[in-house]
Write a protein that holds these residues in place. Structure first.
Motif, PDB file in Angstrom:
ATOM      1  N   GLU A   1     100.497 -73.158  31.340  1.00 54.16           N
ATOM      2  CA  GLU A   1      99.211 -72.557  30.918  1.00 54.16           C
ATOM      3  C   GLU A   1      98.790 -73.684  29.833  1.00 54.16           C
ATOM      4  N   GLN A   2      99.550 -74.223  28.965  1.00 49.12           N
ATOM      5  CA  GLN A   2      99.192 -75.390  28.045  1.00 49.12           C
ATOM      6  C   GLN A   2      98.877 -76.621  28.879  1.00 49.12           C
ATOM      7  N   GLU A   3      99.548 -76.810  29.733  1.00 54.50           N
ATOM      8  CA  GLU A   3      99.165 -77.870  30.460  1.00 54.50           C
ATOM      9  C   GLU A   3      97.988 -77.783  31.221  1.00 54.50           C
ATOM     10  N   PHE A   4      97.576 -76.744  31.824  1.00 55.85           N
ATOM     11  CA  PHE A   4      96.340 -76.428  32.480  1.00 55.85           C
ATOM     12  C   PHE A   4      95.151 -76.612  31.518  1.00 55.85           C
ATOM     13  N   LYS A   5      95.410 -76.042  30.151  1.00 53.02           N
ATOM     14  CA  LYS A   5      94.444 -76.046  29.137  1.00 53.02           C
ATOM     15  C   LYS A   5      94.296 -77.724  28.698  1.00 53.02           C
ATOM     16  N   ILE A   6      95.358 -78.398  28.842  1.00 50.86           N
ATOM     17  CA  ILE A   6      95.268 -79.782  28.320  1.00 50.86           C
ATOM     18  C   ILE A   6      94.392 -80.646  29.634  1.00 50.86           C
ATOM     19  N   GLU A   7      94.370 -80.142  30.829  1.00 52.63           N
ATOM     20  CA  GLU A   7      93.679 -80.766  31.690  1.00 52.63           C
ATOM     21  C   GLU A   7      92.151 -80.573  31.708  1.00 52.63           C
ATOM     22  N   ALA A   8      92.082 -79.351  31.228  1.00 55.51           N
ATOM     23  CA  ALA A   8      90.652 -78.810  30.948  1.00 55.51           C
ATOM     24  C   ALA A   8      90.184 -79.821  29.747  1.00 55.51           C
ATOM     25  N   GLN A   9      91.043 -79.930  28.961  1.00 56.06           N
ATOM     26  CA  GLN A   9      90.471 -80.419  27.704  1.00 56.06           C
ATOM     27  C   GLN A   9      90.172 -81.838  28.012  1.00 56.06           C
TER      28      GLN A   9
END
Length: 160
Positions: free
Chosen positions: A89-97
């Protein structure tokens, strides 16, 4: 000194350049903020990964030493899996960021282009104003010279 006939336009161009400078500064700050947020998220992910590895090692040691029962092992395994899910989930958030950072970079480029155009427009008008002022000074000097010539001519004619 007469009023520059394009002074209103000159003032508008100055204001436009100032607004463009402010927009550029705001875009730079927004980019820095987005980059910092991305860095913080990446550091958080790294902490999450380190925590998972530490817990896995801890559970392995407890299992090897006999402190952990087989039933506890399955709950520990599920907990490790939940940690992995949180990391994803954090990796997906990072990609969005990262996408937010790219958008901020594009906005910075747009504001930089607008600043360049506004500065070029103002510089062109400044050159025009300087040329106008130089021409006006030459004209005034020529008129003064003509007046002095006329005065000299009158004085010469009176002395004859």
């Amino acid at each position: 000194m007469p009023v520059y006939r394009l002074q209103a336009l000159y003032d508008i161009k100055e204001r436009k350049e100032q607004d463009a400078k402010e927009a550029f500064a705001a875009a730079q700050q927004a980019l820095r903020d987005q980059q910092k947020l991305q860095k913080d998220m990446e550091e958080e992910l790294q902490r999450m990964i380190e925590d998972r590895h530490r817990r896995r090692e801890e559970y392995s040691q407890k299992l090897a030493s006999g402190e952990m029962k087989v039933t506890d092992q399955s709950s520990a395994y599920r907990y490790i899996e939940r940690l992995k899910d949180k990391e994803k989930e954090q990796e997906f958030k990072i990609e969005a960021q990262k996408e937010q950072v790219r958008n901020a970079e594009k906005e910075l480029k747009r504001s930089q282009d607008a600043l360049i155009v506004a500065t070029q427009d103002l510089k062109a008008l400044q050159k025009h104003k300087e040329k106008w002022l130089t021409d006006w000074k030459k004209e005034v000097a020529m008129k003064e010279e003509d007046n002095l010539d006329e005065i000299g001519q009158v004085i010469f004619n009176r002395k004859r």
